[in-house]
Motif scaffolding. Structure first.
Motif, PDB file in Angstrom:
ATOM      1  N   GLU A 144      18.616   9.522 -42.995  1.00 35.16           N
ATOM      2  CA  GLU A 144      17.594   8.483 -43.065  1.00 35.16           C
ATOM      3  C   GLU A 144      16.447   8.734 -42.080  1.00 35.16           C
ATOM      4  O   GLU A 144      15.287   8.460 -42.391  1.00 35.16           O
ATOM      5  CB  GLU A 144      18.220   7.113 -42.812  1.00 35.16           C
ATOM      6  CG  GLU A 144      19.115   6.654 -43.939  1.00 35.16           C
ATOM      7  CD  GLU A 144      19.721   5.292 -43.679  1.00 35.16           C
ATOM      8  OE1 GLU A 144      19.373   4.664 -42.665  1.00 35.16           O
ATOM      9  OE2 GLU A 144      20.529   4.861 -44.511  1.00 35.16           O
ATOM     10  N   ARG A 167      12.508   9.077 -43.050  1.00 34.88           N
ATOM     11  CA  ARG A 167      11.489   8.246 -42.404  1.00 34.88           C
ATOM     12  C   ARG A 167      10.345   9.116 -41.868  1.00 34.88           C
ATOM     13  O   ARG A 167       9.166   8.806 -42.070  1.00 34.88           O
ATOM     14  CB  ARG A 167      12.138   7.441 -41.280  1.00 34.88           C
ATOM     15  CG  ARG A 167      11.241   6.411 -40.656  1.00 34.88           C
ATOM     16  CD  ARG A 167      11.973   5.564 -39.625  1.00 34.88           C
ATOM     17  NE  ARG A 167      12.965   4.699 -40.262  1.00 34.88           N
ATOM     18  CZ  ARG A 167      14.291   4.830 -40.124  1.00 34.88           C
ATOM     19  NH1 ARG A 167      14.791   5.788 -39.359  1.00 34.88           N
ATOM     20  NH2 ARG A 167      15.108   4.013 -40.724  1.00 34.88           N
ATOM     21  N   GLU A 193      12.652  -0.231 -44.606  1.00 31.52           N
ATOM     22  CA  GLU A 193      14.069   0.105 -44.513  1.00 31.52           C
ATOM     23  C   GLU A 193      14.727   0.113 -45.895  1.00 31.52           C
ATOM     24  O   GLU A 193      15.570   0.951 -46.179  1.00 31.52           O
ATOM     25  CB  GLU A 193      14.797  -0.887 -43.601  1.00 31.52           C
ATOM     26  CG  GLU A 193      14.541  -0.659 -42.136  1.00 31.52           C
ATOM     27  CD  GLU A 193      14.999   0.710 -41.666  1.00 31.52           C
ATOM     28  OE1 GLU A 193      16.130   1.123 -42.013  1.00 31.52           O
ATOM     29  OE2 GLU A 193      14.235   1.369 -40.960  1.00 31.52           O
ATOM     30  N   ILE A 230      13.853   3.368 -47.677  1.00 38.30           N
ATOM     31  CA  ILE A 230      14.542   4.503 -47.063  1.00 38.30           C
ATOM     32  C   ILE A 230      16.006   4.522 -47.476  1.00 38.30           C
ATOM     33  O   ILE A 230      16.556   5.559 -47.841  1.00 38.30           O
ATOM     34  CB  ILE A 230      14.401   4.471 -45.535  1.00 38.30           C
ATOM     35  CG1 ILE A 230      12.959   4.775 -45.164  1.00 38.30           C
ATOM     36  CG2 ILE A 230      15.345   5.451 -44.862  1.00 38.30           C
ATOM     37  CD1 ILE A 230      12.649   4.627 -43.716  1.00 38.30           C
TER      38      ILE A 230
END
Length: 69
Positions: free
Chosen positions: A37, A41, A53, A56
């Motif tokens: 992750e 990002r 969020e 992602i």
């Protein structure tokens, strides 16, 4: 005759080594996926997007599902 045994042992060792290395890499990549992750990002920020969020996590889950297939 001894040379024949050495050649056969070498071939068997190479085949066994190949399959063991392949199995090891499969388990290693399952435990340590190449993209996580944080990397997603950073990639999105470098492309000029403001990552949420939710987005992602969706991308990470879709990559995980794709890797399992």
């Amino acid at each position: 005759m001894t040379i024949l045994y050495v050649v056969i042992a070498l071939i068997v060792g190479l085949v066994a080594g190949f399959f063991l290395a392949r199995k090891y890499m499969e388990t290693y990549l399952k435990k340590n996926p190449p993209i996580n992750e944080d990397m997603l990002r950073m990639m999105m920020m470098q492309m000029g997007q403001k990552p949420s969020e939710k987005k992602i996590r969706q991308m990470a889950q879709s990559m995980k599902n794709q890797a399992q297939k």
